[in-house]
Design a protein around this motif. Structure first.
Motif, PDB file in Angstrom:
ATOM      1  N   TYR A  26      20.514   5.765 -13.286  1.00 57.19           N
ATOM      2  CA  TYR A  26      20.925   5.257 -11.978  1.00 57.19           C
ATOM      3  C   TYR A  26      21.899   6.201 -11.259  1.00 57.19           C
ATOM      4  CZ  TYR A  26      23.146   2.202  -8.523  1.00 57.19           C
ATOM      5  OH  TYR A  26      23.661   1.676  -7.365  1.00 57.19           O
ATOM      6  N   LEU A  27      22.815   6.815 -11.999  1.00 57.05           N
ATOM      7  CA  LEU A  27      23.830   7.674 -11.369  1.00 57.05           C
ATOM      8  C   LEU A  27      23.235   8.914 -10.728  1.00 57.05           C
ATOM      9  CD1 LEU A  27      26.862   7.619 -13.864  1.00 57.05           C
ATOM     10  CD2 LEU A  27      26.639   6.432 -11.684  1.00 57.05           C
ATOM     11  N   LEU A  28      22.008   9.325 -11.133  1.00 60.65           N
ATOM     12  CA  LEU A  28      21.407  10.533 -10.570  1.00 60.65           C
ATOM     13  C   LEU A  28      21.196  10.412  -9.059  1.00 60.65           C
ATOM     14  CD1 LEU A  28      18.757  11.446 -13.275  1.00 60.65           C
ATOM     15  CD2 LEU A  28      20.719  12.826 -12.610  1.00 60.65           C
ATOM     16  N   GLN A  29      20.976   9.195  -8.567  1.00 58.80           N
ATOM     17  CA  GLN A  29      20.676   9.049  -7.155  1.00 58.80           C
ATOM     18  C   GLN A  29      21.874   9.353  -6.256  1.00 58.80           C
ATOM     19  OE1 GLN A  29      19.484   4.859  -7.062  1.00 58.80           O
ATOM     20  NE2 GLN A  29      21.269   4.408  -5.776  1.00 58.80           N
ATOM     21  N   PHE A  30      23.062   9.478  -6.865  1.00 53.65           N
ATOM     22  CA  PHE A  30      24.245   9.801  -6.064  1.00 53.65           C
ATOM     23  C   PHE A  30      24.500  11.309  -5.973  1.00 53.65           C
ATOM     24  CE2 PHE A  30      25.166   5.624  -8.041  1.00 53.65           C
ATOM     25  CZ  PHE A  30      25.179   4.862  -6.877  1.00 53.65           C
ATOM     26  N   LEU A  31      23.672  12.137  -6.602  1.00 52.46           N
ATOM     27  CA  LEU A  31      23.908  13.578  -6.617  1.00 52.46           C
ATOM     28  C   LEU A  31      23.631  14.224  -5.267  1.00 52.46           C
ATOM     29  CD1 LEU A  31      22.467  14.699 -10.074  1.00 52.46           C
ATOM     30  CD2 LEU A  31      24.857  14.522  -9.415  1.00 52.46           C
ATOM     31  N   THR A  32      22.582  13.801  -4.604  1.00 52.13           N
ATOM     32  CA  THR A  32      22.159  14.548  -3.411  1.00 52.13           C
ATOM     33  C   THR A  32      22.751  14.057  -2.099  1.00 52.13           C
ATOM     34  OG1 THR A  32      20.159  13.187  -3.400  1.00 52.13           O
ATOM     35  CG2 THR A  32      20.013  15.353  -4.449  1.00 52.13           C
ATOM     36  N   PRO A  33      23.049  12.779  -1.913  1.00 47.26           N
ATOM     37  CA  PRO A  33      23.620  12.382  -0.613  1.00 47.26           C
ATOM     38  C   PRO A  33      24.947  13.092  -0.327  1.00 47.26           C
ATOM     39  CG  PRO A  33      22.840  10.462  -1.810  1.00 47.26           C
ATOM     40  CD  PRO A  33      22.760  11.606  -2.759  1.00 47.26           C
ATOM     41  N   VAL A  34      25.101  13.521   0.922  1.00 48.55           N
ATOM     42  CA  VAL A  34      26.288  14.301   1.292  1.00 48.55           C
ATOM     43  C   VAL A  34      27.553  13.476   1.141  1.00 48.55           C
ATOM     44  CG1 VAL A  34      27.406  15.571   3.167  1.00 48.55           C
ATOM     45  CG2 VAL A  34      24.931  15.680   2.890  1.00 48.55           C
ATOM     46  N   ARG A  35      27.465  12.185   1.417  1.00 45.14           N
ATOM     47  CA  ARG A  35      28.680  11.373   1.385  1.00 45.14           C
ATOM     48  C   ARG A  35      29.280  11.256  -0.011  1.00 45.14           C
ATOM     49  NH1 ARG A  35      24.489   7.641   1.655  1.00 45.14           N
ATOM     50  NH2 ARG A  35      24.600   5.865   0.186  1.00 45.14           N
ATOM     51  N   PHE A  36      28.511  11.594  -1.040  1.00 46.79           N
ATOM     52  CA  PHE A  36      29.022  11.539  -2.410  1.00 46.79           C
ATOM     53  C   PHE A  36      29.414  12.921  -2.940  1.00 46.79           C
ATOM     54  CE2 PHE A  36      26.023   7.811  -2.364  1.00 46.79           C
ATOM     55  CZ  PHE A  36      27.022   6.848  -2.350  1.00 46.79           C
ATOM     56  N   THR A  37      29.516  13.884  -2.050  1.00 47.93           N
ATOM     57  CA  THR A  37      29.826  15.253  -2.517  1.00 47.93           C
ATOM     58  C   THR A  37      31.145  15.308  -3.272  1.00 47.93           C
ATOM     59  OG1 THR A  37      28.620  16.204  -0.655  1.00 47.93           O
ATOM     60  CG2 THR A  37      30.210  17.628  -1.770  1.00 47.93           C
ATOM     61  N   GLY A  38      32.136  14.606  -2.789  1.00 54.69           N
ATOM     62  CA  GLY A  38      33.435  14.639  -3.469  1.00 54.69           C
ATOM     63  C   GLY A  38      33.411  14.061  -4.863  1.00 54.69           C
ATOM     64  N   ALA A  39      32.364  13.290  -5.184  1.00 52.29           N
ATOM     65  CA  ALA A  39      32.273  12.659  -6.505  1.00 52.29           C
ATOM     66  C   ALA A  39      31.405  13.459  -7.466  1.00 52.29           C
ATOM     67  CB  ALA A  39      31.725  11.245  -6.367  1.00 52.29           C
ATOM     68  N   LEU A  40      30.962  14.641  -7.067  1.00 55.09           N
ATOM     69  CA  LEU A  40      30.017  15.384  -7.907  1.00 55.09           C
ATOM     70  C   LEU A  40      30.572  15.689  -9.291  1.00 55.09           C
ATOM     71  CD1 LEU A  40      28.318  17.858  -5.412  1.00 55.09           C
ATOM     72  CD2 LEU A  40      27.232  16.050  -6.750  1.00 55.09           C
ATOM     73  N   THR A  41      31.835  16.116  -9.343  1.00 56.17           N
ATOM     74  CA  THR A  41      32.392  16.496 -10.650  1.00 56.17           C
ATOM     75  C   THR A  41      32.422  15.319 -11.623  1.00 56.17           C
ATOM     76  OG1 THR A  41      33.718  18.219  -9.618  1.00 56.17           O
ATOM     77  CG2 THR A  41      34.372  17.517 -11.811  1.00 56.17           C
ATOM     78  N   PRO A  42      33.034  14.174 -11.283  1.00 56.55           N
ATOM     79  CA  PRO A  42      32.992  13.063 -12.233  1.00 56.55           C
ATOM     80  C   PRO A  42      31.578  12.566 -12.487  1.00 56.55           C
ATOM     81  CG  PRO A  42      33.976  12.381 -10.140  1.00 56.55           C
ATOM     82  CD  PRO A  42      33.873  13.850 -10.101  1.00 56.55           C
ATOM     83  N   LEU A  43      30.702  12.598 -11.468  1.00 52.59           N
ATOM     84  CA  LEU A  43      29.317  12.178 -11.674  1.00 52.59           C
ATOM     85  C   LEU A  43      28.633  13.062 -12.707  1.00 52.59           C
ATOM     86  CD1 LEU A  43      27.948  11.318  -8.103  1.00 52.59           C
ATOM     87  CD2 LEU A  43      27.958   9.823 -10.098  1.00 52.59           C
ATOM     88  N   CYS A  44      28.771  14.370 -12.521  1.00 53.12           N
ATOM     89  CA  CYS A  44      28.124  15.305 -13.450  1.00 53.12           C
ATOM     90  C   CYS A  44      28.661  15.126 -14.862  1.00 53.12           C
ATOM     91  CB  CYS A  44      28.331  16.741 -12.978  1.00 53.12           C
ATOM     92  SG  CYS A  44      27.419  17.130 -11.458  1.00 53.12           S
ATOM     93  N   ARG A  45      29.955  14.951 -15.004  1.00 54.76           N
ATOM     94  CA  ARG A  45      30.529  14.787 -16.336  1.00 54.76           C
ATOM     95  C   ARG A  45      30.008  13.517 -17.003  1.00 54.76           C
ATOM     96  NH1 ARG A  45      36.697  16.465 -14.553  1.00 54.76           N
ATOM     97  NH2 ARG A  45      36.369  18.725 -14.565  1.00 54.76           N
ATOM     98  N   SER A  46      29.952  12.438 -16.233  1.00 54.97           N
ATOM     99  CA  SER A  46      29.443  11.191 -16.801  1.00 54.97           C
ATOM    100  C   SER A  46      27.970  11.325 -17.144  1.00 54.97           C
ATOM    101  CB  SER A  46      29.650  10.044 -15.800  1.00 54.97           C
ATOM    102  OG  SER A  46      31.030   9.804 -15.591  1.00 54.97           O
ATOM    103  N   LEU A  47      27.175  11.934 -16.261  1.00 56.77           N
ATOM    104  CA  LEU A  47      25.748  12.106 -16.526  1.00 56.77           C
ATOM    105  C   LEU A  47      25.493  12.995 -17.727  1.00 56.77           C
ATOM    106  CD1 LEU A  47      24.484  12.399 -12.852  1.00 56.77           C
ATOM    107  CD2 LEU A  47      23.727  10.686 -14.523  1.00 56.77           C
ATOM    108  N   VAL A  48      26.299  14.043 -17.905  1.00 56.21           N
ATOM    109  CA  VAL A  48      26.154  14.895 -19.086  1.00 56.21           C
ATOM    110  C   VAL A  48      26.359  14.074 -20.344  1.00 56.21           C
ATOM    111  CG1 VAL A  48      27.251  16.761 -20.376  1.00 56.21           C
ATOM    112  CG2 VAL A  48      26.737  17.072 -17.959  1.00 56.21           C
ATOM    113  N   HIS A  49      27.405  13.250 -20.347  1.00 56.74           N
ATOM    114  CA  HIS A  49      27.674  12.422 -21.529  1.00 56.74           C
ATOM    115  C   HIS A  49      26.529  11.436 -21.767  1.00 56.74           C
ATOM    116  CE1 HIS A  49      30.260  10.479 -24.515  1.00 56.74           C
ATOM    117  NE2 HIS A  49      29.769   9.340 -24.067  1.00 56.74           N
ATOM    118  N   LEU A  50      26.061  10.789 -20.701  1.00 51.05           N
ATOM    119  CA  LEU A  50      24.979   9.831 -20.846  1.00 51.05           C
ATOM    120  C   LEU A  50      23.698  10.519 -21.299  1.00 51.05           C
ATOM    121  CD1 LEU A  50      25.648   7.797 -17.576  1.00 51.05           C
ATOM    122  CD2 LEU A  50      25.985   6.964 -19.906  1.00 51.05           C
TER     123      LEU A  50
END
Length: 1634
Positions: free
Chosen positions: A489-513
């Motif tokens: 589910y978290l992958l869908q937040f990677l590309t929208p521009v409005r979530f750019t500031g969250a890329l680092t925590p998103l990527c870290r969480s996705l790597v762990h998952l």
């Protein structure tokens, strides 16, 4: 020990309890406690009796006594007998209740209460009996009684609780009688403690003395008390009383009967809640309310449900109060309120949620934040009760999720975190919560609307973003049940521009998952895109993660996180990428680890990422996949409109991907779309578009050029220009930007396309479309034009076919570049246009056809002016980019000039280049000179490196060039100096090259120039010009004769250089040339001297002075007639011209000897001073110097200042030394004549010498000059280091100065002393007392050196000193003794032979004069300390006792010097007597022991140090190894002394080995009780205390205890607090002898 003695000690201490100093008072209490530790019963009885007898003692002191009693009782209560305990209980009870309720003195009552509590730990029955006795029926008890009962309930609950029924039965009937608030508060506190004690008792029945006690035993009484407290006292207007009532009701509620509690709750709860509106500090209310609620729940109350709405409303309002971390009570209140909610949630969850959830819809910040806080707490603390309420809670979060307030956001995130841990997010609607967390992670830090509080330790810790990031990671990594919710589910937040500031925590969480999924198996990891339509495609993920990695340190390091995620996702992107990415991605991550945001080379990093992309495309090698990726890359272009750097990189990725595509139609289509959709107004986008076309041209050159050509001709381009022309105000600007982009595209295409294909396209396709825009005025378009032409030119030069290429547009392009350069502002560097233009010219210069001479000159002149005239590099904060641009521009200029020089590698070509630089080399502005010298050095190095000499030819312009550069070796700018040396170095090797030497030849003389560069770094002018002189020598040695004239002419021109340092350097080098080539310039010496004398008279500049010094040597050789008389007639002070003439006379040694002899005669002929008549009676007449000796002295100094006068000085050394020493002694304190004083005050004139004209100072300076000129530099230097010359000048230090002079002479000029002493022989009968003192001090110090014996001067020196022993002057007699004592260090082996004579003189000196502080006596003690170790034992023994007795009074002298000297002498006497100490002297040792120990605390460090030494020496004579070892251990010099510890150890050994000395030592201590020194006076009682501490009872008869106590009692009234403190401490220790 008798009881009376203890009583006396205690009484003495108690009398001192009234001391005003709190430290003393505390020590008195400590002393009482010390007595109590040994004899508690007697001490306590004395204290009791004292308080009883001193009924009027003020209450602060009564409280102090009671506190001391409490401290004794806290550790010794078990030793009390019942009678003593009863007495103390009665006393404390009386003290506690002595005042009426309205006159309470809390400190006093509390101390008495503390005594009762301390006794109550052992005698609880007696204490309770006394306290119960104070509870009279029908009478209010004293407040302190209530306080004591309460304290006992806490201190001894098991002892007090059995008495509670009796206590309550006495207290309850009088509750209604309590009218004063203080009494009521006391009752409340007591009831609270009683209840807490009872609850503790009931909770620990297994340890209780009576396990049969039940709650019912207290229920009725507590309920009765409750009735009064709640119904009557709670209604009071006094806030303090209401709070006390509420505090008591909390624990009391647990003891109420169940029925009564149920019955009272409808009134009790509203009563408590009503108080929330009356009190600002509500902690105690909430705490009590929580206890009441727990009690109600524990009995299963049904009344709570009826009261619930009011309870929830009140509690909710409390939780909505903003919390300030600086207020502990507010924080504690929050915790208590939440505890109340927990209690309610466990019993009434539905009602609670029905109350809370609607309040989430409110828009009030405090209400919403408080409600969310409660919800989170309930979710965590009442999980079981909330299990079936999850959907309702989730649905109620709809409106809070929309709130923009940061506090609300923070609270919402915390609620979501709690939900995640308890399974809420697995419910329908949980995805909304996850998206909310991601949104908050995307918040930019600068948009955080709230700043953290001042007490926050981590400013980021409380921000919404920080909390959200932490929450997302924790939920992803620690909550296992969330794994299937978050992935994918978290992958869908990677590309929208409005979530750019969250890329680092998103990527870290996705790597762990993802890693967890991989561990679970491939089936669970691979994403099924058909079932997850909302997820981004693999192409979109790849494009997104790759582009954001180009700015790897943004967003807390999103580059690393994105690359790791990309690596983990490779199975979902393409099956062939796994092995390659597993190898390549770690290398990229390692590269980032090696750098920081500041050190990362951006271009190099982007190139690595593009290489990663190229390799990926090559491995995939699927045209459809590549085209799909290129399509996705183009789609994402609008996403990066706000991040130009990343968009620029995205363009590069598009170019790279298109270059790998095999479909030309796709390539042409995408290039056309890019041209049509580009945002040309953005500079970064224009650059990115051009890079994209350039990269694409690597594989598709024809298609790229064709597409550019099509776009220019297309309707789209023409339409855009036509539309823009409609808007006249911006059309030109917009059109120019479109043109700029196209021009850049052509430039990048030329730069990146294959070289073998470029030349054919340059003029026909590329430059044709560029050159038509040269007539623009737009700066951006200019820069693009220059940049593109530069890239085209570089491409031509780098081509393998460049040598055969004839560039027809070369002259046109060079002229155009120069136009651009000249159009730039001359004094500022704002754009890189001139840098790019010069780079372009550099490339063009090397291309055929060659430029003509005029064009070359225009290029050189124009480029130099465009760079040299720039202002210095900026130093401001934003100057980093400007400085970088300046350096790049300068490098471009260097490259251009080097290229031009390369085209004409001849001396004439070099001369032309230097001529262009010459005006800048001579510029008055330092930065221009530095730049010109730097360029010159570069050109000369290049010329030297490229030099090829086929035939021996002269380097005809060497002299001119060397003369131009060499004065710059002293430029004010260090960089200029270094470059000037490099220029001279290169020129000398050019000369060697033209003389036929090979290129690798190294000339030793020329190479010395490089070693001299270090001297030019130093700013010291002396070092700088010395280095210039050395450079001049090197030039003189290597310059051909035919170049000398031109060099000198050029050098003389440099004398007028505006830069004074360069002018000085020219002067130095001219003098050097004159010195080295003097043979050809001898006939011009008179003319040169005349010129230099005129320069001196004009005093134009300091730079002519070195030349003048050189000329004076020649001038002196031409003046032979004696001019002493006329020069002595010159006015004082001597002007600089006269001083120069005096020095010139000394150049010839024979002439110098005649001048010195005549000056000595003049100086000694007249009297040194005359006494003027005093105007005031009783005033000493002033001494005024006579003029002729003063003038002669000044002239002597000038002559002696010349090094050539050395031989003459050696010849007359004894006469000069003695005459000047006597001159110094008789001019101390002598004044100048009035006319000269007035001149000195007016400052004379600038031409006058700077020397001090004061008579004594001039004589001292001249004496120093004699030493320096005679080869006795070591003597002068020694005097300089020791400050001897300054001492000689002053009346106070003159004697010491003469001593230091003698010491230096003996050490460094011994062979000259016999003649000096011979000349001094007649001075003992001098009429001037100062001269006798000076010569005696000089002779006395000579005996301090072995030179007296080595030169066989000992007997004559002793004879001379003894002859002065009866001198009328005290200073002379004192110095005689010092001289005799100096024999100990100068000739120790001769002391025995002269022992009787020396000892007689010293012992006689002890009795010199009638003054008790005779300086002769002091000198005698110092001398004896030095001699006693060297004389015969028999000679010393006869006078030993006399000396010891004679010096003993000095131990306590008021003068520090006498104390120090006498104590040190005492130590030396002990040292001499080691192992052979007569009884009579041993008695003196014992008698001095106590004074020495006490004087260790002497306020003067020197005295304390002497005591250390003396005690170490006394130790062996005492025949006590332990004591001697202690002295040696603690009293070493330099070691810190803990006086108390040392004294304790010493007393321990003294009392163990010398028990009979106790009385004598104590008597001595009594004497020092009256010492005038506070520290010594404080040490005496401390010494006394330690002696007593280590004494045995059998030594008691030695002590007059009454006398000692009386003396200490007096000390207790000493004005110094430290003394009183030590006295009290000593009294506490006397318990051992009492």
């Amino acid at each position: 020990m008798t009881e009376s003695s203890i009583k006396k000690l205690a009484s003495t201490l108690l009398d001192a309890i009234t001391d005003k100093d709190p430290v003393v008072q505390e020590q008195v209490c400590s002393a009482l406690c010390s007595l109590g530790e040994v004899r508690p019963v007697e001490t306590l009885r004395t204290c009791e009796e004292y308080l009883r007898q001193h009924d009027k003692l003020a209450h602060p002191y009564r409280a102090a006594v009671l506190r001391a009693m409490e401290r004794v009782l806290s550790s010794r209560a078990s030793e009390l007998d019942k009678d003593t305990a009863s007495t103390i209980i009665l006393l404390a009870s009386s003290e506690m209740t002595k005042t009426k309720v309205q006159d309470l003195v809390w400190d006093w009552q509390q101390a008495a209460s503390g005594v009762l509590v301390a006794v109550g730990r052992q005698f609880i029955s007696k204490v309770m009996e006394e306290l119960l006795r104070k509870l009279h029926p029908g009478t209010l008890p004293h407040c302190a009684v209530l306080h004591t009962l309460a304290s006992l309930s806490v201190a001894n609950a098991f002892g007090v609780v059995p008495f509670l029924p009796s206590v309550l039965s006495s207290l309850l009937p009088v509750l209604g009688m309590a009218k004063q608030d203080t009494v009521r508060v006391a009752f409340c506190s007591a009831l609270q403690r009683f209840s807490e004690g009872a609850l503790e008792y009931l909770a620990n029945l297994d340890r209780a003395p009576d396990p049969t006690v039940r709650k019912d035993a207290f229920a009725t009484d507590i309920f009765s008390a409750y009735d009064v407290l709640f119904h009557q006292w709670l209604q009071s207007r006094e806030a303090k009383l209401r709070l006390a009532v509420v505090e008591a009701l909390g624990p009391m509620s647990h003891l109420l009967p169940s029925e009564s509690l149920e019955e009272q709750l409808p009134k009790l709860l509203p009563g408590i809640l009503a108080l929330y509106k009356k009190h600002s500090e509500t902690f105690y209310l909430s705490k009590s309310l929580g206890q009441i609620l727990e009690a109600a729940v524990s009995v299963g109350s049904r009344t709570l449900e009826t009261q619930l709405d009011a309870l929830l409303a009140a509690l909710h309002s409390q939780i909505c109060v903003p919390v300030e971390s600086s207020s502990p009570l507010v924080m504690s209140n929050q915790k208590e309120v939440l505890r109340c909610f927990t209690v309610l949630a466990s019993s009434l969850p539905d009602r609670l949620l029905a109350f809370l959830l609607p309040r989430l819809d409110t828009s009030n910040e405090r209400t919403r934040v408080g409600t969310l806080q409660v919800v989170r707490h309930v979710i965590n603390s009442a999980a079981a009760q909330m299990e079936d309420k999850k959907p309702f809670i989730l649905s109620s979060m709809r409106l809070p999720l929309l709130d923009t307030n940061s506090k609300v956001k923070r609270a919402v995130v915390q609620v979501i975190s709690a939900m995640a841990h308890h399974g809420y997010l697995e419910q329908p609607g949980g995805e909304v919560m996850i998206e909310y967390i991601v949104q908050q992670c995307a918040l930019p830090p600068e948009q955080e609307p709230e700043k953290p509080g001042p007490s926050s330790k981590d400013p980021k810790a409380d921000s919404v973003r920080a909390v959200s990031v932490r929450t997302l990671y924790l939920v992803s990594t620690t909550v296992d049940r969330m794994s299937h919710v978050l992935w994918p589910y978290l992958l869908q937040f990677l590309t929208p521009v409005r979530f750019t500031g969250a890329l680092t925590p998103l990527c870290r969480s996705l790597v762990h998952l993802a890693q967890k999924r991989q561990e679970a198996g491939a089936d669970t990891f691979l994403i099924q895109y058909d079932t997850h339509a909302s997820l981004p495609s693999p192409y979109a993920v790849t494009a997104r993660l790759l582009v954001v990695s180009s700015s790897p340190y943004l967003g807390d390091g999103r580059g690393v996180a994105a690359l790791r995620l990309l690596s983990v996702l490779h199975p979902n992107i393409h099956p062939l990428l796994g092995q390659h990415w597993e190898t390549t991605v770690p290398l990229l991550l390692g590269y980032l680890d090696e750098h920081t945001e500041e050190t990362l080379p951006q271009e190099e990093w982007e190139e690595k990422l593009l290489m990663f992309l190229r390799d990926t495309l090559a491995i995939v090698s699927d045209n459809a996949w590549i085209c799909q990726l290129s399509l996705e890359l183009c789609r994402q272009l609008p996403c990066y409109d706000e991040t130009p750097q990343e968009k620029n990189f995205l363009y590069k990725c598009i170019g790279t991907t298109l270059g790998a595509a095999s479909s030309k139609e796709v390539v042409r289509k995408h290039l056309q779309e890019l041209l049509e959709t580009a945002r040309y107004q953005e500079e970064a986008e224009r650059e990115g578009l051009a890079c994209c076309f350039g990269i694409c041209a690597i594989s598709h050159l024809e298609d790229t050029l064709a597409q550019l050509e099509d776009f220019v001709r297309s309707e789209v381009f023409r339409k855009s220009i036509g539309i823009l022309n409609i808007f006249k105000d911006r059309s030109e600007n917009e059109v120019e930007k479109v043109k700029s982009a196209l021009i850049l595209c052509y430039g990048h295409v030329a730069a990146r396309a294959p070289q073998e294909l470029v030349l054919a396209k340059v003029e026909s396709d590329i430059l044709r479309n560029i050159c038509q825009h040269f007539n623009t005025k737009d700066p951006a378009l200019k820069l693009c034009l220059v940049q593109s032409v530069c890239m085209v030119s570089r491409a031509i030069c780098s081509s393998t076919q460049a040598g055969s290429f004839h560039f027809t547009r070369k002259a046109e392009l060079v002229a155009q570049m120069m136009e651009f350069i000249r159009a730039e502002p001359p004094d500022s560097l704002r754009t890189p246009i001139r840098k790019k233009a010069m780079l372009t010219c550099t490339y063009l210069v090397s291309v055929e056809p060659a430029l003509d001479e005029q064009a070359r000159a225009d290029v050189i002149r124009g480029c130099l002016h465009s760079v040299m005239a720039l202002l210095p590099e900026p130093e401001e904060e934003d100057g980093g980019c400007q400085k970088s641009l300046y350096l790049e521009t300068l490098h471009a200029l260097e490259g251009l000039l080097t290229s031009l020089l390369q085209r004409n590698m001849t001396p004439q070509g070099l001369q032309i280049m230097i001529e262009h630089l010459s005006p800048w080399i001579k510029s008055p502005r330092g930065h221009e000179r530095a730049r010109a010298l730097g360029l010159s050095a570069l050109l000369l190095r290049h010329f030297l490196e490229q030099l090829r000499v086929s035939a021996l030819v002269p380097f005809h312009n060497l002299g001119l060039l060397v003369g131009l550069f060499s004065p710059r070796c002293a430029d004010l700018w260090p960089a200029t100096r270094q470059e000037a040396v490099d220029c001279v170095y290169s020129l000398l090797y050019l000369q060697l090259g033209y003389e036929g030497f090979s290129r690798d030849y190294r000339d030793d003389v020329a190479e010395r120039l490089l070693s001299l560069k270090d001297g030019l770094v130093h700013p010291d002018p002396t070092i700088l010009f010395h280095t210039c002189h050395s450079i001049g020598q090197i030039i003189a040695k290597r310059l051909p004769p035919d170049q000398l004239i031109s060099l000198l002419l050029t050098m003389f021109e440099a004398l007028g250089d505006p830069e004074k340092n360069c002018s000085r350097a020219a002067t130095v080098m001219i003098n050097c040339l004159l010195q080295e080539r003097g043979g050809v310039l001898q006939e011009k010496v008179p003319e040169i001297v005349s010129v230099l004398r005129s320069k001196l008279q004009e005093a134009q500049g300091e730079h002519v002075l070195p030349a003048a010094q050189h000329s004076m040597y020649l001038l002196a050789t031409q003046h032979c007639a004696a001019v002493v008389s006329s020069l002595l007639g010159s006015p004082l002070p001597l002007d600089s011209h006269t001083s120069m003439l005096w020095r010139a006379l000394a150049v010839e040694p024979r002439l110098a000897a005649q001048v010195l002899g005549l000056l000595l005669e003049k100086m000694s002929r007249d009297v040194p001073f005359k006494e003027s008549r005093a105007f005031l009676l009783g005033r000493t007449p002033d001494r005024v110097a006579t003029l002729l000796p003063l003038s002669a002295t000044c002239a002597l100094f000038e002559v002696l200042s010349t090094p050539a006068a050395g031989p003459a000085v050696l010849e007359l050394y004894p006469q000069l030394f003695v005459a000047l020493l006597l001159r110094v002694s008789c001019t101390v304190g002598v004044q100048l004549p009035r006319n000269l004083q007035a001149q000195e005050r007016r400052g004379a004139s600038p031409a006058l010498a700077a020397r001090n004209l004061e008579p004594c100072s001039s004589a001292v300076d001249t004496l120093r000059a004699v030493l320096l000129r005679s080869g006795s530099e070591d003597v002068a230097q020694r005097m300089d280091l020791e400050g001897g010359w300054e001492l000689l000048r002053t009346s106070a230090g003159h004697e010491e100065g003469a001593t230091r002079l003698a010491r230096a002479m003996a050490e460094h000029a011994g062979p000259r002393l016999p003649l000096v002493l011979k000349a001094l022989a007649c001075t003992h009968s001098s009429a001037y007392e100062n001269q006798r003192v000076t010569t005696t001090a000089f002779l006395a110090e000579l005996l301090n050196s072995n030179v007296a014996n080595d030169l066989m001067l000992l007997d004559s020196l002793l004879e001379s000193l003894v002859a002065r022993q009866k001198d009328t002057c005290t200073s002379v007699r004192r110095l005689v003794l010092r001289g005799l004592a100096n024999l100990a260090s100068g000739c120790p082996d001769k002391v025995r032979a002269h022992g009787p004579q020396l000892l007689t003189a010293m012992i006689g000196g002890l009795d010199d004069g009638d003054s008790p502080h005779s300086p002769v006596a002091l000198e005698a003690m110092l001398g004896l300390a030095r001699l006693v170790h060297l004389v015969e034992a028999w000679d010393l023994r006869s006078g030993l006792l006399h000396v010891a007795i004679r010096i003993r009074p000095f131990f306590d002298s008021e003068k520090m010097e006498f104390r120090t000297a006498s104590i040190r002498l005492f130590g030396h006497l002990n040292q001499v007597c080691h192992g052979d100490c007569e009884d009579v002297f041993l008695d003196q040792v014992v008698g001095g022991l106590a004074p020495l120990l006490l004087h260790l605390q002497d306020p003067q460090a020197a005295v304390a140090s002497a005591c250390r030494f003396a005690l170490r020496m006394c130790g062996p004579n005492l025949a006590c190894e332990d004591l001697s070892a202690a002295f040696q251990k603690h009293l070493q010099e330099g070691r810190a002394l803990h006086f108390g510890e040392f004294l304790n150890t010493t007393c321990k050994h003294l009392m163990h080995h010398f028990p009979d000395l106790l009385g004598r030592l104590l008597t001595t201590c009594l004497f020092y009780f009256k010492s005038s020194w506070e520290d010594v006076r404080a040490a005496a009682p401390l010494f006394t205390g330690f002696l007593v501490l280590h004494a045995e009872p059998r030594q008691q008869p030695q002590v007059d205890l009454d006398q000692l106590i009386s003396a200490l009692q007096i000390l207790l009234k000493d004005p110094a607090p430290e003394v009183r403190t030590r006295a009290a401490e000593a009294l506490g220790r006397l318990v051992k002898l009492a």
